[in-house]
Scaffold this motif. Sequence first.
Motif, short mmCIF file in Angstrom:
data_model
loop_
_atom_site.label_atom_id
_atom_site.label_comp_id
_atom_site.label_asym_id
_atom_site.label_seq_id
_atom_site.Cartn_x
_atom_site.Cartn_y
_atom_site.Cartn_z
N ARG A 1 0.86 -1.19 0.00
CA ARG A 1 0.00 0.00 0.00
C ARG A 1 0.89 1.24 0.00
O ARG A 1 1.72 1.42 0.91
CB ARG A 1 -0.89 -0.01 1.24
CG ARG A 1 -1.81 1.19 1.41
CD ARG A 1 -2.63 0.97 2.67
NE ARG A 1 -3.60 2.00 2.96
CZ ARG A 1 -3.49 2.90 3.96
NH1 ARG A 1 -2.42 2.88 4.75
NH2 ARG A 1 -4.43 3.79 4.16
N ILE A 2 0.76 2.06 -1.04
CA ILE A 2 1.61 3.24 -1.16
C ILE A 2 0.77 4.45 -1.55
O ILE A 2 -0.35 4.31 -2.06
CB ILE A 2 2.74 3.03 -2.19
CG1 ILE A 2 2.17 2.76 -3.59
CG2 ILE A 2 3.67 1.91 -1.76
CD1 ILE A 2 3.22 2.66 -4.69
N ASP A 3 1.34 5.62 -1.31
CA ASP A 3 0.71 6.89 -1.68
C ASP A 3 1.41 7.40 -2.93
O ASP A 3 2.58 7.79 -2.89
CB ASP A 3 0.86 7.88 -0.53
CG ASP A 3 0.12 9.19 -0.78
OD1 ASP A 3 -0.26 9.45 -1.94
OD2 ASP A 3 -0.07 9.96 0.18
N ILE A 4 0.72 7.40 -4.05
CA ILE A 4 1.37 7.77 -5.31
C ILE A 4 1.28 9.28 -5.58
O ILE A 4 1.76 9.74 -6.62
CB ILE A 4 0.78 6.97 -6.50
CG1 ILE A 4 -0.74 6.92 -6.47
CG2 ILE A 4 1.32 5.55 -6.48
CD1 ILE A 4 -1.44 8.14 -6.95
N ASP A 5 0.69 10.04 -4.67
CA ASP A 5 0.56 11.47 -4.87
C ASP A 5 1.66 12.28 -4.19
O ASP A 5 1.63 13.51 -4.21
CB ASP A 5 -0.81 11.94 -4.37
CG ASP A 5 -1.93 11.51 -5.30
OD1 ASP A 5 -1.66 11.40 -6.51
OD2 ASP A 5 -3.04 11.26 -4.82
N LYS A 6 2.61 11.59 -3.56
CA LYS A 6 3.74 12.32 -3.00
C LYS A 6 4.96 11.42 -2.99
O LYS A 6 4.85 10.18 -3.00
CB LYS A 6 3.42 12.79 -1.58
CG LYS A 6 3.17 11.69 -0.56
CD LYS A 6 2.89 12.30 0.81
CE LYS A 6 2.62 11.23 1.87
NZ LYS A 6 2.32 11.81 3.19
N ALA A 7 6.12 12.06 -3.03
CA ALA A 7 7.39 11.35 -2.97
C ALA A 7 8.10 11.76 -1.69
O ALA A 7 8.08 12.93 -1.29
CB ALA A 7 8.25 11.69 -4.18
#
Length: 932
Positions: free
Chosen positions: A209-215
């Motif tokens: 599960r990852i957040d693709i809207d921030k690095a």
Amino acid sequence: MCKNLFHELSALLLFPLFLVSAEPVRAPWATSHVQGTPDAPLPYVAEPVFRDVELGQIVEMVPLDGRMYAYAKDGKILSFPEKGGSGGPVLFGDLGLDVTQGHGFGMAFHPRWRETQQVFLTYMTKIHGGENRLSRFRFRLESGLPVMVRESEEVLLVWASGGHYGGCLRFGPQDGMLYLSTGDGTPPNPPDSLNTGQDNSDLHSCVLRIDIDKAENGLPYGIPASNPFLGIQNVRPEIWAFGFRQPWKMSFGTTGRLWVGEVGWELWEMIHIAERGGNYGWSAMEASNPIKPSLASPLVPISPPVAAHPHTEAASITGGFEYFGGRLPGLQGAYVYGDYETGILWALRHDGQKVTFHERIADTPHKISTFALGNEGELYYVHYDLRSTIFRLVPNPKSGQPSGFPHKLSGTGLFQCISNEDPSPGVYEYGIHEPMWEDGATAKRYIALPGETGIHTEYHYREDGSYRVTTAWPEGAVLARTVHIAEKPVETQVLHFDGNAWAAYSYKWDKEGMDAELVGPEGDTLDVPEEGWQGGRSYRIASRAECLRCHNMWNQFTPGFDPLQLAGFAQYPRQPAREVATSLGLANALFFHKDEDKGQLVDSRGRKGSLETKARSWLHANCSHCHRRHGGGTAPLELDYNRNLSESATLWVAPTRGGFGLESPRTILPGQPWRSVLNYRVSAIGNGHMPPIGSREVDAHGAKLLWDWVSKIPAGTKAVEPDGSLDNPSAAMVLARQLAESGLEEEGVAKRARPGLDSRNHNIRALFERFRKPSARPIPAKLDPNHILALNGNAAEGAKLLSADGKLASCFACHKAGGQGTGSLGPDLSGVGKRLGRLQLFESLTRPSANIVPEYRMWNVVLKSGGSVSGFVVSQDGGGLSLRLPTGQTRQIQDSEVRARNPIPVSLMPEGLLDSLSGQEVADLMAYLAGL
């Protein structure tokens, strides 16, 4: 005695005089009663949709803005309107040469796709020797339609490739996070060779599960703060849940729960509801089957699946979706999923605590590679093929109708005299060139087509000169096959075409050979004499689902009645099969044109044919059911006779499903059979043995034939055969072959095989099991009860055997003992010493079906709806009964739902569990159990 037997005998006296010149004259088959199914029709059938859309080998399909996007194995993604519209499919994107022909393809549009114009793909690439990628791509609008910009790729995440890929992508409907499934990255054998399933330091065997809207932290994505293992040393923070072998398709339900379809290994196919921080067992467990229990992660206890299917009814689960469309109100809120191998579909409801509904809803002939929801929630599935097709479910118009299917073989209309197997008029006995090896059993084969109908083949030519061949069988067609052991019938298998799909049934003959009775869908096991064949004391009748794993669409369901195999008809000896079949009208002439340039198979035990022709004929008959292009075999080799050897993906090719410890193994290594996995598999017994269905013993003729053939395949340089020894499996293969061809008497063979059977290397032991009788394996001679009972057992040593790391760790799949284990399929062994004397205890361990404890006897409950449920009866009252299912759930069934209740006579505990133990070890085990 049949009333026409006198006339038969009289005619038989004239047989040689008139049959040579007899012209084939078709008798119509007018006695068929093989109609419908023996069970109530299932509630749904498949209906093709999007017929005008030509697609490739589709492995994923998603909706967006009124269109469907189909992702093919070659990396091309096509879109087409869901509700019609002008124009054909439009190319959305093409990954080009970077993509390999793996299966780890996932696709998900950004939840705010209009704003971001982003799509996320997973695929396997050739770069760095092969790796799996999760990448972000941007797309632009051309003429109002999205078109992916290939050059915009941003690689977000990479994980190693090598077998099980996972690769499914879904955005969480409530949190907007991207969820990604990954497999264990290894071939099936040996299971989880990287021991990664319970290892949380890598990305394998997980749902991430990852957040693709921030690095953040140097990564092109973020780690959500609510991820369960964030901040734990040596644990990847991306992990949401773990313990998956090959999570093939996952989806979110309407309440936000995450359903995962899990392809199993040895015994089970599973459905999980994956929760935050969950551990789903692999490779410590495969459902209730312990694989490597000592590897279980200390992070989280293992959660069982919500549903588990044995391999008698499923072999490669494809996860589906909860249904919320408007066409099928009976499925509202149900999770619908299917099986790639058997084509069966199920529906399941879960209230958050337990399964409240779980039934088979459709039986199709399709290879279900993926499910998809349409833009308005309608459910589709893809039938995987060179040109994949799309289907949806519709109500079955025959649902609820009573079945008149014959439950006795004598009622089928196939035979006018059942005890003599005398075919009815219009039923023709035929022969084939190369039968499949069945441990020495033999078979008679029959074809029966209603009335005067026939098989019709057509050639459809394209403008470029290529063509497509279609063969249509008439509705009501039947192929039958009676298996004989020592000249006595034991089983008649019936393959029936109802006009839409093929179905397989089996009839078990009575001991007198007077008639046969229909066997249930789960198959059966019966006692047979050991004399007359090589399979031992018992004969197994395959389940209906297992039958269709070999009789599949890739061989047109009818691999026996095929131009390559057809050798002739008993009623017309010495007349060519082709001329007889066409003269009788059983098939048109074009039926025999298929692959005619390849010739026909030969009898591998006969005089005709070269060594290669015989070897290829044996492989076709025994292996090509699955091992052909897209045929369902887990290894990508193609062994059908009409495939050129150079195109068979065998020569010099590294095995994808384990090398069994051979020296630098290849599927086939020309000139070196001792390094060829194909030779190992046909020479070994156990999990590695091939073929897996239909035989358990080594075909000595076939093993020698393939050894001789591989030895003579030109290799460029001549290899030196290793000295036969037990140093490694390759050398042991040479030793086992020498022993097989030694010409020694049985006693001498057994003596020389003993060191191999005593080897600590299980790959070596498997090569020597063929040299002892099957009846010696479940209860070997060393387990003589008088000898065992005279020994003094050591309880402490017995406790080591029955421990998580001991030889008998598999017992914990069903039992508890001494405070260990979680199994509930069998009684707690802690009390067995009080209940049974030593002799009774020995017999219960070696002959578990002889005396089943009543509360642990399985019952099969046949439902009026057409399905069936098997489990233990927990309680029953005037209104119904409560069944405990093998997966642990309890199912309440009302009497009004029940058509029949049948006890299952065979214990769930298999025979042969003590095969690997010495006499002293058995005594130690009994001492331990008696002292608990």
